[in-house]
Design a protein around this motif. Structure first.
Motif, PDB file in Angstrom:
ATOM      1  N   ASP A 395       0.841  -1.189   0.000  1.00 17.23           N
ATOM      2  CA  ASP A 395       0.000   0.000   0.000  1.00 17.23           C
ATOM      3  C   ASP A 395       0.878   1.241   0.000  1.00 17.23           C
ATOM      4  OD1 ASP A 395       0.897   0.311   2.646  1.00 17.23           O
ATOM      5  OD2 ASP A 395      -0.814  -0.811   3.423  1.00 17.23           O
ATOM      6  N   GLY A 396       0.226   2.400  -0.041  1.00 12.92           N
ATOM      7  CA  GLY A 396       0.960   3.649  -0.133  1.00 12.92           C
ATOM      8  C   GLY A 396       1.877   3.914   1.046  1.00 12.92           C
ATOM      9  N   HIS A 397       1.468   3.474   2.230  1.00 14.23           N
ATOM     10  CA  HIS A 397       2.308   3.694   3.411  1.00 14.23           C
ATOM     11  C   HIS A 397       3.654   2.990   3.262  1.00 14.23           C
ATOM     12  CE1 HIS A 397       3.610   3.996   7.567  1.00 14.23           C
ATOM     13  NE2 HIS A 397       3.687   2.679   7.633  1.00 14.23           N
ATOM     14  N   ARG A 398       3.610   1.710   2.901  1.00 15.23           N
ATOM     15  CA  ARG A 398       4.858   0.958   2.720  1.00 15.23           C
ATOM     16  C   ARG A 398       5.630   1.471   1.506  1.00 15.23           C
ATOM     17  NH1 ARG A 398       7.042  -1.895   6.662  1.00 15.23           N
ATOM     18  NH2 ARG A 398       7.798  -3.524   5.252  1.00 15.23           N
ATOM     19  N   GLY A 399       4.886   1.882   0.481  1.00 15.71           N
ATOM     20  CA  GLY A 399       5.565   2.424  -0.685  1.00 15.71           C
ATOM     21  C   GLY A 399       6.335   3.691  -0.368  1.00 15.71           C
ATOM     22  N   ALA A 400       5.753   4.550   0.473  1.00 18.37           N
ATOM     23  CA  ALA A 400       6.448   5.773   0.879  1.00 18.37           C
ATOM     24  C   ALA A 400       7.716   5.455   1.656  1.00 18.37           C
ATOM     25  CB  ALA A 400       5.505   6.641   1.704  1.00 18.37           C
ATOM     26  N   LEU A 401       7.635   4.464   2.540  1.00 17.66           N
ATOM     27  CA  LEU A 401       8.826   4.069   3.302  1.00 17.66           C
ATOM     28  C   LEU A 401       9.893   3.490   2.376  1.00 17.66           C
ATOM     29  CD1 LEU A 401       7.123   2.379   6.403  1.00 17.66           C
ATOM     30  CD2 LEU A 401       8.180   4.652   6.282  1.00 17.66           C
ATOM     31  N   PHE A 402       9.462   2.760   1.371  1.00 16.76           N
ATOM     32  CA  PHE A 402      10.391   2.177   0.404  1.00 16.76           C
ATOM     33  C   PHE A 402      11.145   3.274  -0.353  1.00 16.76           C
ATOM     34  CE2 PHE A 402      10.822   0.174  -3.973  1.00 16.76           C
ATOM     35  CZ  PHE A 402      11.905  -0.634  -3.643  1.00 16.76           C
ATOM     36  N   LEU A 403      10.427   4.282  -0.853  1.00 18.55           N
ATOM     37  CA  LEU A 403      11.080   5.383  -1.557  1.00 18.55           C
ATOM     38  C   LEU A 403      12.000   6.172  -0.621  1.00 18.55           C
ATOM     39  CD1 LEU A 403       8.237   6.816  -3.828  1.00 18.55           C
ATOM     40  CD2 LEU A 403      10.173   5.394  -4.497  1.00 18.55           C
ATOM     41  N   SER A 404      11.562   6.367   0.613  1.00 14.22           N
ATOM     42  CA  SER A 404      12.393   7.078   1.584  1.00 14.22           C
ATOM     43  C   SER A 404      13.693   6.323   1.856  1.00 14.22           C
ATOM     44  CB  SER A 404      11.613   7.281   2.885  1.00 14.22           C
ATOM     45  OG  SER A 404      12.394   7.948   3.844  1.00 14.22           O
ATOM     46  N   HIS A 405      13.624   4.994   1.886  1.00 12.78           N
ATOM     47  CA  HIS A 405      14.835   4.210   2.126  1.00 12.78           C
ATOM     48  C   HIS A 405      15.787   4.282   0.928  1.00 12.78           C
ATOM     49  CE1 HIS A 405      17.302   1.446   4.270  1.00 12.78           C
ATOM     50  NE2 HIS A 405      17.167   0.464   3.385  1.00 12.78           N
ATOM     51  N   ILE A 406      15.243   4.320  -0.278  1.00  7.59           N
ATOM     52  CA  ILE A 406      16.095   4.521  -1.457  1.00  7.59           C
ATOM     53  C   ILE A 406      16.828   5.856  -1.340  1.00  7.59           C
ATOM     54  CG2 ILE A 406      16.068   4.892  -3.961  1.00  7.59           C
ATOM     55  CD1 ILE A 406      13.683   2.973  -4.100  1.00  7.59           C
ATOM     56  N   ASP A 407      16.106   6.885  -0.887  1.00  6.39           N
ATOM     57  CA  ASP A 407      16.702   8.207  -0.667  1.00  6.39           C
ATOM     58  C   ASP A 407      17.858   8.110   0.335  1.00  6.39           C
ATOM     59  OD1 ASP A 407      17.305  10.845  -0.129  1.00  6.39           O
ATOM     60  OD2 ASP A 407      15.224  11.490   0.058  1.00  6.39           O
ATOM     61  N   GLN A 408      17.622   7.445   1.452  1.00  8.06           N
ATOM     62  CA  GLN A 408      18.663   7.325   2.472  1.00  8.06           C
ATOM     63  C   GLN A 408      19.906   6.602   1.943  1.00  8.06           C
ATOM     64  OE1 GLN A 408      16.779   5.377   5.818  1.00  8.06           O
ATOM     65  NE2 GLN A 408      15.104   6.864   5.864  1.00  8.06           N
ATOM     66  N   LEU A 409      19.700   5.588   1.145  1.00  6.31           N
ATOM     67  CA  LEU A 409      20.846   4.850   0.594  1.00  6.31           C
ATOM     68  C   LEU A 409      21.660   5.704  -0.360  1.00  6.31           C
ATOM     69  CD1 LEU A 409      19.084   1.426  -0.059  1.00  6.31           C
ATOM     70  CD2 LEU A 409      20.838   1.873   1.671  1.00  6.31           C
ATOM     71  N   LEU A 410      21.003   6.551  -1.134  1.00  6.51           N
ATOM     72  CA  LEU A 410      21.719   7.397  -2.093  1.00  6.51           C
ATOM     73  C   LEU A 410      22.444   8.549  -1.405  1.00  6.51           C
ATOM     74  CD1 LEU A 410      19.161   7.519  -5.048  1.00  6.51           C
ATOM     75  CD2 LEU A 410      21.412   6.433  -5.036  1.00  6.51           C
ATOM     76  N   GLN A 411      22.119   8.825  -0.158  1.00  7.84           N
ATOM     77  CA  GLN A 411      22.858   9.849   0.585  1.00  7.84           C
ATOM     78  C   GLN A 411      24.207   9.326   1.079  1.00  7.84           C
ATOM     79  OE1 GLN A 411      21.638  12.847   0.208  1.00  7.84           O
ATOM     80  NE2 GLN A 411      19.908  11.776  -0.767  1.00  7.84           N
ATOM     81  N   LYS A 412      24.388   8.013   1.033  1.00  5.28           N
ATOM     82  CA  LYS A 412      25.671   7.403   1.434  1.00  5.28           C
ATOM     83  C   LYS A 412      26.136   6.451   0.339  1.00  5.28           C
ATOM     84  CE  LYS A 412      24.613   7.685   6.373  1.00  5.28           C
ATOM     85  NZ  LYS A 412      24.449   6.929   7.654  1.00  5.28           N
ATOM     86  N   PRO A 413      26.492   6.994  -0.825  1.00  9.07           N
ATOM     87  CA  PRO A 413      26.833   6.142  -1.972  1.00  9.07           C
ATOM     88  C   PRO A 413      28.047   5.264  -1.714  1.00  9.07           C
ATOM     89  CG  PRO A 413      27.423   8.431  -2.397  1.00  9.07           C
ATOM     90  CD  PRO A 413      26.624   8.416  -1.139  1.00  9.07           C
ATOM     91  N   GLU A 414      28.942   5.728  -0.865  1.00  4.11           N
ATOM     92  CA  GLU A 414      30.141   4.903  -0.590  1.00  4.11           C
ATOM     93  C   GLU A 414      29.789   3.600   0.094  1.00  4.11           C
ATOM     94  OE1 GLU A 414      29.227   7.356   2.956  1.00  4.11           O
ATOM     95  OE2 GLU A 414      29.405   7.758   0.809  1.00  4.11           O
ATOM     96  N   ALA A 415      28.604   3.532   0.734  1.00  8.03           N
ATOM     97  CA  ALA A 415      28.196   2.318   1.445  1.00  8.03           C
ATOM     98  C   ALA A 415      27.461   1.344   0.537  1.00  8.03           C
ATOM     99  CB  ALA A 415      27.322   2.675   2.639  1.00  8.03           C
ATOM    100  N   LEU A 416      27.137   1.763  -0.681  1.00 11.08           N
ATOM    101  CA  LEU A 416      26.417   0.876  -1.579  1.00 11.08           C
ATOM    102  C   LEU A 416      27.338  -0.229  -2.107  1.00 11.08           C
ATOM    103  CD1 LEU A 416      24.291   3.441  -3.642  1.00 11.08           C
ATOM    104  CD2 LEU A 416      23.450   1.781  -1.986  1.00 11.08           C
TER     105      LEU A 416
END
Length: 416
Positions: A395-416
């Motif tokens: 649902d939209g709630h989980r989808g929003a959390l999913f997109l937010s987590h993608i955002d968090q991962l891209l803020q630390k590209p060296e950890a990818l």
């Protein structure tokens, strides 16, 4: 003795035609070896083997149309004695009706196979003639009696004359000295150019129509600041040869793949009324085939690859797709799709889910925007990311959390 069966290369595939065997009897086989080429309704595709052993021999003849799930060859184990095989024995004819139920891979296999087809003969389309407009009575031209007689005597069309009277009526002085004018011929009708769908476009249309018919889509959009990602990428690339440099697309695919670890409901297949989350992340990457369409073959285990390895896999995949070389394993098992139209100047895209997948993530073109960060106002590179999700699974709630987590991962590209 193991039977090698005609695989299903699309939800609509009932049978395939053997085009070529790429191995000979007695050859040692390993998992992943390409052993045959099969032609479907829309093109040819290389078929991989997933059994270790010895290729004992074919059962079906080249050129035979074989139903999905029918044995076409035998493979024996290394410690197993050779069996009498009748090479080229005819396979059962294709059934009139649909074949027995078999695991159904995504329709992207049919779409990818269509990329290698020969151009199809256009199919004449029956086009109904446009309805004729209702005929209306011609508007009466206002003219003096003298002007009308003069017009009749000299063959002048009064409707083409601009009247100079007090109320716009045509008078005799407006016609004096005018000669007869031939009627202006009507312009010939412009015939529409018919553009029948190619096999590739028809396959895409079938998959997308099925998706919109069966999957209750919901859409979310998010904006991600790429300042940190671009700085890390620039620093990484300055120390590399051009062939080893990375692009933002590799970071996007890796971030999506990693995010599905925390939110597994976006990674898997929905079939027979049941969602089956995938224990691995095979990220389908949408690739444009110039002048034809697009396919989204999988990069296997994308979450486990380092970013440089992922970039190399993407380069290899793009090169082979545009050369028309597809493998069944890349086309049959993507678990989530990532699409980007940033190189086409599109800032935001909303994808359509490829069944039986349950999500597609889209990235647009990064743009520079003015933002306030920690009290400082300045330019920041921003990308719009979207999610199309399947409401049967998330649902939209989980989808929003999913997109937010993608955002968090891209803020630390060296950890990818």
């Amino acid at each position: 003795m193991a039977e090698f069966r005609m695989p299903s290369l699309g939800a609509d595939m009932e049978a395939g035609t053997l085009v070529e065997w790429l191995v000979k009897p007695g050859a040692t086989l390993r998992r992943g070896d390409v052993i045959a080429v099969v032609e479907t309704q829309k093109g040819a595709i290389e078929i991989e083997n997933f059994e270790e052993g010895i290729f004992e021999g074919p059962i079906a003849q080249i050129g035979t149309r074989v139903p999905v799930g029918t044995p076409i060859a035998l493979i024996r184990r290394q410690d197993e004695p050779a069996a009498a095989v009748a090479p080229g024995a005819p396979a059962p004819p294709a059934p009139e009706g649909p074949p027995a139920e078999a695991p159904v891979p995504p329709q992207m296999a049919e779409i990818a196979a269509a990329a290698r087809q020969r151009p199809e003969e256009p199919v004449p389309l029956s086009v109904a003639p446009p309805p004729r407009a209702a005929e209306t009575a011609p508007e009466r031209v206002r003219a003096s009696p003298a002007a009308r007689r003069y017009a009749v005597d000299h063959g002048i069309d009064l409707s083409l004359v601009e009247g100079g009277g007090p109320h716009g009526e045509t008078q005799l002085r407006d016609l004096e000295g005018m000669e007869s004018r031939p009627p202006t011929p009507a312009a010939p009708p412009v015939e529409a150019v018919l553009q029948p769908m190619t096999g590739m476009r028809a396959a895409i249309a079938a998959a997308m129509a099925r998706s919109k018919r069966e999957i209750p889509h919901y859409y979310l959009a998010h904006r991600i600041d790429l300042t940190e990602a671009e700085a890390w990428l620039s620093n990484f690339n300055t120390r590399r040869d051009p062939a080893e440099r990375l692009v933002l697309g590799a970071l996007f695919v890796k971030a999506v793949a990693r995010a599905t670890r925390k939110y597994p409901e976006f990674n898997g297949h929905f079939t027979d009324g049941v969602f089956r989350p995938s224990p691995v992340v095979h990220a389908g990457v949408a690739i444009n085939i110039r002048g034809t369409g697009l396919v989204a073959p999988a990069i296997h285990d994308a979450d486990a690859l380092g970013v440089p390895e992922l970039m190399a896999a993407m380069r290899d995949l793009v090169g082979r797709v545009r050369a028309g070389r597809f493998r069944s394993s890349e086309l049959s098992d993507p678990t989530i799709t990532v699409s980007s139209l940033g190189d086409r100047g599109v800032e935001t895209l909303y994808g359509v889910i490829y069944p039986p997948q349950v999500a597609i993530v889209g990235f647009g073109m990064p743009v520079t925007e003015v933002r306030a960060l920690e009290g400082l106002i300045g330019p920041h590179k921003i990308v719009h990311v979207t999610l199309a999700g399947d409401h049967r699974v998330s649902d939209g709630h989980r989808g929003a959390l999913f997109l937010s987590h993608i955002d968090q991962l891209l803020q630390k590209p060296e950890a990818l």
